[in-house]
Design an enzyme around this catalytic site. Structure first.
Site, PDB file in Angstrom:
ATOM      1  N   TYR A 140      -9.927 -10.528   9.817  1.00  0.00           N
ATOM      2  CA  TYR A 140     -10.260 -10.811   8.421  1.00  0.00           C
ATOM      3  C   TYR A 140     -10.824 -12.215   8.248  1.00  0.00           C
ATOM      4  CZ  TYR A 140      -8.138  -6.467   6.835  1.00  0.00           C
ATOM      5  OH  TYR A 140      -7.847  -5.150   6.613  1.00  0.00           O
ATOM      6  N   GLN A 165       0.820  -1.214   0.000  1.00  0.00           N
ATOM      7  CA  GLN A 165       0.000   0.000   0.000  1.00  0.00           C
ATOM      8  C   GLN A 165       0.852   1.261   0.000  1.00  0.00           C
ATOM      9  OE1 GLN A 165      -2.373  -0.654   3.525  1.00  0.00           O
ATOM     10  NE2 GLN A 165      -3.304  -2.506   2.682  1.00  0.00           N
ATOM     11  N   TYR A 173      -8.816   6.816  19.957  1.00  0.00           N
ATOM     12  CA  TYR A 173      -9.908   6.281  19.151  1.00  0.00           C
ATOM     13  C   TYR A 173     -10.037   4.769  19.254  1.00  0.00           C
ATOM     14  CZ  TYR A 173     -10.816  10.982  18.219  1.00  0.00           C
ATOM     15  OH  TYR A 173     -11.151  12.293  18.448  1.00  0.00           O
ATOM     16  N   GLU A 204     -14.472   3.387  10.159  1.00  0.00           N
ATOM     17  CA  GLU A 204     -15.016   4.426  11.034  1.00  0.00           C
ATOM     18  C   GLU A 204     -14.981   5.793  10.381  1.00  0.00           C
ATOM     19  OE1 GLU A 204     -12.868   4.349  14.730  1.00  0.00           O
ATOM     20  OE2 GLU A 204     -13.725   2.410  15.308  1.00  0.00           O
ATOM     21  N   HIS A 256      -0.777  -0.129   5.592  1.00  0.00           N
ATOM     22  CA  HIS A 256      -1.331   0.933   6.454  1.00  0.00           C
ATOM     23  C   HIS A 256      -0.403   2.125   6.681  1.00  0.00           C
ATOM     24  CE1 HIS A 256      -3.973  -2.441   8.417  1.00  0.00           C
ATOM     25  NE2 HIS A 256      -4.061  -2.392   7.101  1.00  0.00           N
TER      26      HIS A 256
END
Ligand code: HEC
Length: 469
Positions: free
Chosen positions: A364, A188, A353, A343, A252
């Site tokens: 997953y 990513q 959070y 979210e 991420h």
């Protein structure tokens, strides 16, 4: 008034959105509801939501005369209390739900959580306004555009994930800007967001986030620079992690950039696949950061005396949408959950959070990630998408072409290939509709200078304008 069904909370706002054509296309499965919602739906009508109780005694006043250990709580919920008027929920609730409720009763401060939860809808009403929109290709033949901004009416800067910064004219001319940092494009990671300084016309600063590689590992880095001709110049590093906090693997990275009215810069870094680190303020990942535009630390940053004084909030899994609402000054983020539990959050200074201690998602493989959807000291999302939409890209619509949409959020979805128009009221999530679907995975979205909505798909940028009647 306590809503008796999860739809109750969303009933009211819908006329605001004028959505007679609404339909329900996604709604959370019963066993995906969090404990607090389960409590609100099944228990609050008798037990109330506070220490004063309701028609039945409070479960949160410190007195549990039928037993407070997990087994007796579960037994009382499952089988009821014969002569006392407590019904048994075996059959109505699953074993897992009963355990969730028992843990919830034992948790620190359920009334406080319930209060917060009153504004956390667990169910989405999603309709479509896609028939109000005309779609046109705007820029074609770009490779995995990740972020983009308008330099002026006819010129965009686009980041391609593999590491190119392009200046693109609407005539089609593309110029690669040379000399930007080398990025580590794998998984990513790559060249990520691009943003213009709020005073760009005076100072020319441009901000970039990217995956920076070091000894086989990588971390999100933030720089600023200027463009002279086709060259990236005057580069300054604004945020770089300590070498020992670089992480292997390509997951991420975050990351989005936005500014507040005072010109301070916010950017996000995902947990880098190290979920426990999101709770550790000694490392930079799983956080939203705030700095001044020159890289210095604002005086009131919550952790300014710690190793990473730029940290502004923590417990964030992978925020790939981040925008300061110009009307309300509320900082909104959208973040990828695991399986479920994407979210939308209102980000505030120093707040936790909750990832991975609380989540509406699962692992997953479908196994349980955490029994907790809420805990004291941890923020509830303004809302969550379960199942996950893979939220990416976020803006506030500020144009004039769609006058009714002004001030609403535009949120992209990779997995559903859909663009959501979200109604918010200050820091409250109200409801959402789809305005684009099935065109491709949406990576980024922005309001253009002409008031149209521009959306980055895997190989192009498209323009959305009102459909003539
Ligand atoms: C129809 C009303 C009603 C509903 C709905 C209800 N309860 Fe109760 N519950 C009661 C009453 C009344 C008592 C007190 C019984 C007694 O003390 O004999 C009670 C007692 C309990 C107790 C034991 C309290 C103690 O002091 O030890 C627990 C635990 C409990 N309820 C949990 C729940 C949970 C969890 C739910 C939702 C899944 C729920 N109840 C839904 C009426 C209700």
């Amino acid at each position: 008034m306590m809503p008796t069904s999860p739809y109750g909370r969303l009933m009211k706002p819908i006329p605001l959105l004028l959505l007679s054509s609404f339909m329900i296309i996604s709604c959370a499965q019963a066993d995906e509801l969090g404990a607090p919602q389960l409590y609100l739906e099944n228990c609050a009508s008798c037990h109330g939501t506070g220490p004063e109780g309701g028609s039945a005694p409070s479960l949160f006043d410190g007195v549990l005369m039928h037993g407070s250990n997990l087994d007796s709580l579960k037994a009382n919920i499952a089988y009821g209390i014969d002569d006392g008027g407590m019904p048994g929920f075996e059959g109505g609730l699953t074993d897992g739900q009963i355990t969730k409720l028992a843990l919830f009763i034992q948790a620190g401060d359920p009334p406080a959580l319930l209060k917060k939860l009153e504004k956390t809808p667990a169910v989405k009403l999603v309709g479509s306004l896609a028939d109000q929109v005309t779609i046109a290709d705007y820029i074609t033949d770009v490779d995995k555009p990740w972020g983009f901004v308008f330099l002026d009416e006819n010129t965009l800067l686009i980041t391609e994930k593999d590491g190119k910064l392009l200046r693109v004219e609407t005539s089609g001319t593309k110029t690669e800007i040379k000399g930007i940092p080398e990025v580590k494009s794998s998984g990513q990671g790559g060249l990520l967001d691009v943003a213009l300084d709020p005073d760009y016309s005076e100072n020319g600063w441009i901000y970039l986030t990217f995956s920076h590689g070091m000894s086989g590992k990588s971390m999100t880095k933030l720089v600023r620079g200027k463009i002279e001709g086709n060259q990236w110049v005057n580069e300054e590093t604004l945020f770089e992690a300590k070498v020992q906090h670089y992480v292997s693997g390509g997951r991420h990275f975050g990351s989005r950039i936005t500014f507040d009215a005072e010109g301070r810069l916010y950017f996000s870094i995902g947990d880098r696949g190290q979920k426990e680190q999101a709770q550790d303020i000694g490392v930079p990942n799983g956080k939203i950061h705030r700095i001044n535009r020159d890289g210095s630390i604002p005086e009131d940053n919550p952790f300014r005396f710690k190793d990473y004084p730029s940290i502004y909030s923590f417990g964030n899994r992978n925020p790939q949408g981040l925008i300061m609402h110009p009307g309300s000054g509320v900082l909104w983020s959208t973040e990828h959950g695991p399986k479920g539990g994407d979210e939308i959050n209102v980000i505030r200074s120093g707040k936790n959070y909750g990832w991975p201690a609380i989540s509406y998602g699962r692992n997953y493989n479908g196994s349980e990630l955490t029994p907790y959807q809420a805990k004291p000291g941890m923020e509830q999302p303004a809302s969550h998408w379960t199942p996950s939409i893979a939220a990416c890209g976020l803006d506030v619509y500020t144009g004039d072409l769609f006058p009714d949409w002004k001030g609403r959020l535009l949120a992209g979805s990779l997995a559903y290939q859909s663009l959501r128009l979200i109604e918010v009221n200050d820091d409250q999530y109200i409801g959402e509709v789809e305005i684009l679907s099935d065109e491709g995975r949406i990576r980024d979205v922005t309001t253009g200078p002409d008031g149209a909505i521009y959306v980055a798909l895997p190989s192009k940028i498209i323009r959305l304008s009102p459909r003539p009647d």
